[in-house]
Design a protein around this motif. Structure first.
Motif, short mmCIF file in Angstrom:
data_model
loop_
_atom_site.label_atom_id
_atom_site.label_comp_id
_atom_site.label_asym_id
_atom_site.label_seq_id
_atom_site.Cartn_x
_atom_site.Cartn_y
_atom_site.Cartn_z
N GLU A 135 9.98 -17.85 -0.94
CA GLU A 135 9.26 -16.65 -0.55
C GLU A 135 9.70 -15.49 -1.43
O GLU A 135 10.85 -15.40 -1.87
N GLU A 136 8.76 -14.60 -1.64
CA GLU A 136 9.08 -13.39 -2.37
C GLU A 136 9.95 -12.49 -1.50
O GLU A 136 9.82 -12.49 -0.27
N PRO A 137 10.85 -11.74 -2.10
CA PRO A 137 11.68 -10.84 -1.31
C PRO A 137 10.82 -9.81 -0.59
O PRO A 137 9.82 -9.33 -1.11
N TRP A 138 11.24 -9.49 0.63
CA TRP A 138 10.48 -8.53 1.43
C TRP A 138 10.65 -7.13 0.88
O TRP A 138 11.75 -6.71 0.53
N ARG A 139 9.56 -6.43 0.79
CA ARG A 139 9.63 -5.03 0.35
C ARG A 139 8.96 -4.15 1.39
O ARG A 139 7.96 -4.55 2.01
N PRO A 140 9.51 -2.97 1.62
CA PRO A 140 8.96 -2.09 2.66
C PRO A 140 7.50 -1.76 2.39
O PRO A 140 7.07 -1.57 1.25
N ASN A 141 6.75 -1.67 3.46
CA ASN A 141 5.33 -1.33 3.37
C ASN A 141 4.96 -0.53 4.61
O ASN A 141 4.89 -1.08 5.72
N TYR A 142 4.79 0.76 4.45
CA TYR A 142 4.49 1.62 5.60
C TYR A 142 3.59 2.78 5.15
O TYR A 142 3.45 3.06 3.96
N LYS A 143 3.02 3.45 6.12
CA LYS A 143 2.14 4.59 5.85
C LYS A 143 2.15 5.52 7.04
O LYS A 143 2.32 5.09 8.19
N GLN A 144 1.96 6.83 6.77
CA GLN A 144 1.89 7.84 7.83
C GLN A 144 0.67 8.73 7.62
O GLN A 144 0.43 9.20 6.52
N CYS A 145 -0.08 8.91 8.67
CA CYS A 145 -1.21 9.86 8.66
C CYS A 145 -0.90 10.95 9.69
O CYS A 145 -0.50 10.64 10.82
N ALA A 146 -1.06 12.20 9.31
CA ALA A 146 -0.68 13.31 10.20
C ALA A 146 -1.79 14.37 10.24
O ALA A 146 -2.52 14.57 9.27
N TRP A 147 -1.89 15.02 11.38
CA TRP A 147 -2.87 16.08 11.59
C TRP A 147 -2.18 17.26 12.28
O TRP A 147 -1.38 17.06 13.20
N ASN A 148 -2.49 18.45 11.86
CA ASN A 148 -1.90 19.65 12.47
C ASN A 148 -2.89 20.25 13.47
O ASN A 148 -4.03 20.57 13.11
N SER A 173 0.04 20.96 18.83
CA SER A 173 1.19 20.20 18.32
C SER A 173 0.75 19.38 17.10
O SER A 173 -0.44 19.25 16.81
N VAL A 174 1.73 18.85 16.42
CA VAL A 174 1.46 17.95 15.29
C VAL A 174 1.27 16.54 15.83
O VAL A 174 2.09 16.06 16.62
N SER A 175 0.22 15.88 15.43
CA SER A 175 -0.04 14.50 15.82
C SER A 175 0.08 13.61 14.58
O SER A 175 -0.34 13.99 13.49
N ARG A 176 0.63 12.44 14.76
CA ARG A 176 0.78 11.54 13.61
C ARG A 176 0.66 10.09 14.07
O ARG A 176 1.01 9.76 15.21
N VAL A 177 0.17 9.27 13.18
CA VAL A 177 0.13 7.80 13.35
C VAL A 177 1.00 7.21 12.26
O VAL A 177 0.77 7.47 11.07
N ILE A 178 1.97 6.39 12.64
CA ILE A 178 2.85 5.73 11.69
C ILE A 178 2.60 4.22 11.80
O ILE A 178 2.61 3.66 12.89
N ILE A 179 2.38 3.60 10.66
CA ILE A 179 2.12 2.15 10.61
C ILE A 179 3.15 1.52 9.68
O ILE A 179 3.39 2.01 8.58
N GLU A 180 3.75 0.42 10.11
CA GLU A 180 4.75 -0.26 9.31
C GLU A 180 4.56 -1.78 9.45
O GLU A 180 4.38 -2.29 10.55
N GLU A 181 4.60 -2.45 8.33
CA GLU A 181 4.49 -3.91 8.34
C GLU A 181 5.89 -4.50 8.40
O GLU A 181 6.77 -4.15 7.64
N LEU A 182 6.07 -5.42 9.34
CA LEU A 182 7.40 -6.01 9.58
C LEU A 182 7.32 -7.54 9.52
O LEU A 182 6.32 -8.12 9.93
#
Length: 215
Positions: free
Chosen positions: A86-99, A204-213
């Protein structure tokens, strides 16, 4: 009359002539080697030095193949080992934010965030952070939940938050195919409860955080 002496001489001549002719015939074409008598009685000299070895000869013609040997005994059954590289795992994430989202709908999509999932055999960790408000005159309920490509999570269960909460929505979702994934936060009603007045992201600040694990 012929004298006895002359008669004897004539007889000897008659006898010698045939013998001379025969000897002459025998010796015709034969010549004696003049050196035969010269070296016939000489002693043999010492042996000479040995000559140099000759060059190796050319390779001979290959022989005919031999008869094949008998089959050997049957070996023991080996073990099957499956190696997974297997290929080594590398971080993969993203954040979307709205004020100050301040989205006051009671039913429907509140916000979405597109994410590129690299693998199919992985899980998605999602988090919504922001204010969730619900007010009503009588008993009421609202439900906030995540969808993945338009469908709620089924691996293992939906990711949701119900009624009024001063905290976010968070969970892990499995079974999402690799590629582009449209992750969205929705608001809707609760089973067996009337709909209330919902509001998302007020002041308030709203955000969606997505991360692949990895699983």
């Amino acid at each position: 009359m012929m004298s006895p002496l002359i008669a004897r001489l004539l007889l000897l001549v008659c006898l010698a002539l045939p013998l001379y002719g025969v000897e002459k015939v025998r010796n015709r074409g034969y010549r004696k080697d003049p050196d035969a008598d010269k070296f016939g009685s000489c002693m043999q000299g010492p042996a000479g030095t040995s000559g140099r070895e000759g060059n190796p000869g050319a390779n001979g013609i290959p022989g005919t193949p031999g008869i094949p040997g008998r089959d050997g005994p049957k070996g023991e059954k080996g073990e099957c080992i499956n190696e997974i590289f297997e290929e080594p795992w590398r971080p993969n994430y993203k954040q979307c934010a709205w004020n100050s989202l301040n989205y006051g709908i009671d039913l429907g999509k509140v916000a979405d965030c597109t994410f590129t999932k690299l693998r199919t055999d992985s899980a998605l960790r999602v988090l919504f952070s922001g204010s969730l408000r619900l007010k009503c005159k009588n008993a009421c309920c609202q439900r906030w939940y995540f969808t993945f490509n338009g469908a709620e999570c089924a691996g293992p269960l939906p990711i949701e938050s119900i009624i009024y909460l001063d905290q976010g929505i968070e969970g892990l979702c499995e079974g999402v195919k690799g590629g582009l994934v449209d992750v969205a936060v929705w608001v809707g009603t609760c089973d067996d409860y009337p709909r209330g007045d919902a509001s998302t992201g007020w002041n308030s600040v709203s955000r969606v955080i997505i991360e692949e694990l990895p699983k």
